[in-house]
Write a protein that holds these residues in place. Structure first.
Motif, PDB file in Angstrom:
ATOM      1  N   UNK A 145       2.348  37.277  61.932  1.00  0.00           N
ATOM      2  CA  UNK A 145       0.906  37.150  62.147  1.00  0.00           C
ATOM      3  C   UNK A 145       0.093  38.197  61.366  1.00  0.00           C
ATOM      4  N   UNK A 146       0.498  39.463  61.349  1.00  0.00           N
ATOM      5  CA  UNK A 146      -0.295  40.422  60.553  1.00  0.00           C
ATOM      6  C   UNK A 146      -0.365  40.046  59.071  1.00  0.00           C
ATOM      7  N   UNK A 147       0.736  39.562  58.499  1.00  0.00           N
ATOM      8  CA  UNK A 147       0.721  39.135  57.096  1.00  0.00           C
ATOM      9  C   UNK A 147      -0.178  37.917  56.897  1.00  0.00           C
ATOM     10  N   UNK A 148      -0.119  36.973  57.813  1.00  0.00           N
ATOM     11  CA  UNK A 148      -0.964  35.776  57.710  1.00  0.00           C
ATOM     12  C   UNK A 148      -2.439  36.172  57.761  1.00  0.00           C
ATOM     13  N   UNK A 149      -2.777  37.097  58.647  1.00  0.00           N
ATOM     14  CA  UNK A 149      -4.164  37.547  58.743  1.00  0.00           C
ATOM     15  C   UNK A 149      -4.599  38.309  57.492  1.00  0.00           C
ATOM     16  N   UNK A 150      -3.686  39.114  56.959  1.00  0.00           N
ATOM     17  CA  UNK A 150      -3.990  39.864  55.740  1.00  0.00           C
ATOM     18  C   UNK A 150      -4.265  38.904  54.575  1.00  0.00           C
ATOM     19  N   UNK A 180      -9.770  37.298  56.095  1.00  0.00           N
ATOM     20  CA  UNK A 180     -10.864  37.148  57.053  1.00  0.00           C
ATOM     21  C   UNK A 180     -10.926  38.261  58.098  1.00  0.00           C
ATOM     22  N   UNK A 181     -10.068  39.272  57.969  1.00  0.00           N
ATOM     23  CA  UNK A 181      -9.981  40.301  58.997  1.00  0.00           C
ATOM     24  C   UNK A 181     -10.281  41.669  58.419  1.00  0.00           C
ATOM     25  N   UNK A 182     -10.841  42.525  59.253  1.00  0.00           N
ATOM     26  CA  UNK A 182     -11.155  43.895  58.841  1.00  0.00           C
ATOM     27  C   UNK A 182      -9.877  44.725  58.851  1.00  0.00           C
ATOM     28  N   UNK A 183      -9.880  45.870  58.161  1.00  0.00           N
ATOM     29  CA  UNK A 183      -8.701  46.747  58.218  1.00  0.00           C
ATOM     30  C   UNK A 183      -8.343  47.146  59.651  1.00  0.00           C
ATOM     31  N   UNK A 184      -9.341  47.350  60.492  1.00  0.00           N
ATOM     32  CA  UNK A 184      -9.049  47.717  61.882  1.00  0.00           C
ATOM     33  C   UNK A 184      -8.393  46.556  62.628  1.00  0.00           C
ATOM     34  N   UNK A 196      -3.344  44.173  64.741  1.00  0.00           N
ATOM     35  CA  UNK A 196      -2.357  43.089  64.652  1.00  0.00           C
ATOM     36  C   UNK A 196      -0.971  43.652  64.365  1.00  0.00           C
ATOM     37  N   UNK A 197      -0.900  44.655  63.479  1.00  0.00           N
ATOM     38  CA  UNK A 197       0.394  45.292  63.180  1.00  0.00           C
ATOM     39  C   UNK A 197       0.948  45.992  64.414  1.00  0.00           C
ATOM     40  N   UNK A 198       0.105  46.708  65.130  1.00  0.00           N
ATOM     41  CA  UNK A 198       0.558  47.409  66.338  1.00  0.00           C
ATOM     42  C   UNK A 198       1.058  46.420  67.383  1.00  0.00           C
ATOM     43  N   UNK A 228       4.398  45.039  66.275  1.00  0.00           N
ATOM     44  CA  UNK A 228       5.475  46.006  66.495  1.00  0.00           C
ATOM     45  C   UNK A 228       5.821  46.100  67.972  1.00  0.00           C
ATOM     46  N   UNK A 229       4.811  46.064  68.826  1.00  0.00           N
ATOM     47  CA  UNK A 229       5.060  46.132  70.266  1.00  0.00           C
ATOM     48  C   UNK A 229       5.866  44.924  70.740  1.00  0.00           C
ATOM     49  N   UNK A 230       5.489  43.736  70.278  1.00  0.00           N
ATOM     50  CA  UNK A 230       6.205  42.524  70.680  1.00  0.00           C
ATOM     51  C   UNK A 230       7.651  42.561  70.178  1.00  0.00           C
ATOM     52  N   UNK A 231       7.840  43.001  68.929  1.00  0.00           N
ATOM     53  CA  UNK A 231       9.202  43.062  68.389  1.00  0.00           C
ATOM     54  C   UNK A 231      10.037  44.124  69.100  1.00  0.00           C
ATOM     55  N   UNK A 232       9.420  45.255  69.469  1.00  0.00           N
ATOM     56  CA  UNK A 232      10.140  46.278  70.238  1.00  0.00           C
ATOM     57  C   UNK A 232      10.547  45.736  71.605  1.00  0.00           C
ATOM     58  N   UNK A 233       9.643  45.008  72.255  1.00  0.00           N
ATOM     59  CA  UNK A 233       9.964  44.418  73.558  1.00  0.00           C
ATOM     60  C   UNK A 233      11.077  43.379  73.419  1.00  0.00           C
TER      61      UNK A 233
END
Length: 156
Positions: free
Chosen positions: A51-56, A60-64, A69-71, A74-79
């Protein structure tokens, strides 16, 4: 009630890995599941990982928003990793960080006799080294296993 119909997106994907490859094992596993379960698992992992790559790439998305999205990814993958370890009974890896020693960069001089607060650079460096040796280490190596933690946080 009027329902708003959303346009559906479609992805056709055909995977044909060679036997003995890791992807072949995954394909065999997915083929053993129901179609609904496969779709759910594949969509969950694709969203978590991409999803972060697709948004990048959409632009259409701001750096924030991309940072969040990256955070979240990472949280979902860690879980996911934690759930895998729990389901398979695999211990959490114990990483031990090395003791990082902060040092003062020496001031370069031809004679190395510049003084600061009445000390030469050599004396100052020696004092810093002695202070670092006397400083107690704050790193505590973990020796607990997942079973020890289950005992702490398990059913009371």
């Amino acid at each position: 009630m009027n329902k708003i119909r959303k346009k559906r997106k479609s992805l056709s994907l055909r995977l044909q890995p060679y036997e003995g490859e890791p992807m072949a094992e995954v394909v065999d596993y997915l083929n053993s599941l129901s179609k609904e379960e496969v779709n759910r698992k594949v969509s969950d992992i694709l969203v978590a990982a991409l999803l972060p790559l697709a948004r990048y790439h959409s632009g259409e998305y701001t750096p924030e928003q991309l940072r969040f999205a990256c955070w979240e990814s990472q949280d979902v993958l860690n879980k996911h990793g934690s759930n895998l370890r729990l389901a398979l009974g695999v211990e959490q890896p114990q990483f031990v960080l090395p003791n990082y020693v902060t040092s003062v960069a020496p001031v370069m001089s031809s004679a190395n006799t510049n003084t600061h607060n009445g000390m030469t650079n050599v004396e100052s460096d020696t004092l810093v080294e002695e202070q670092e040796k006397q400083r107690p280490s704050t790193l505590i190596q973990g020796k607990a296993s997942s079973q020890d933690l289950d005992g702490l946080f398990g059913d009371a």
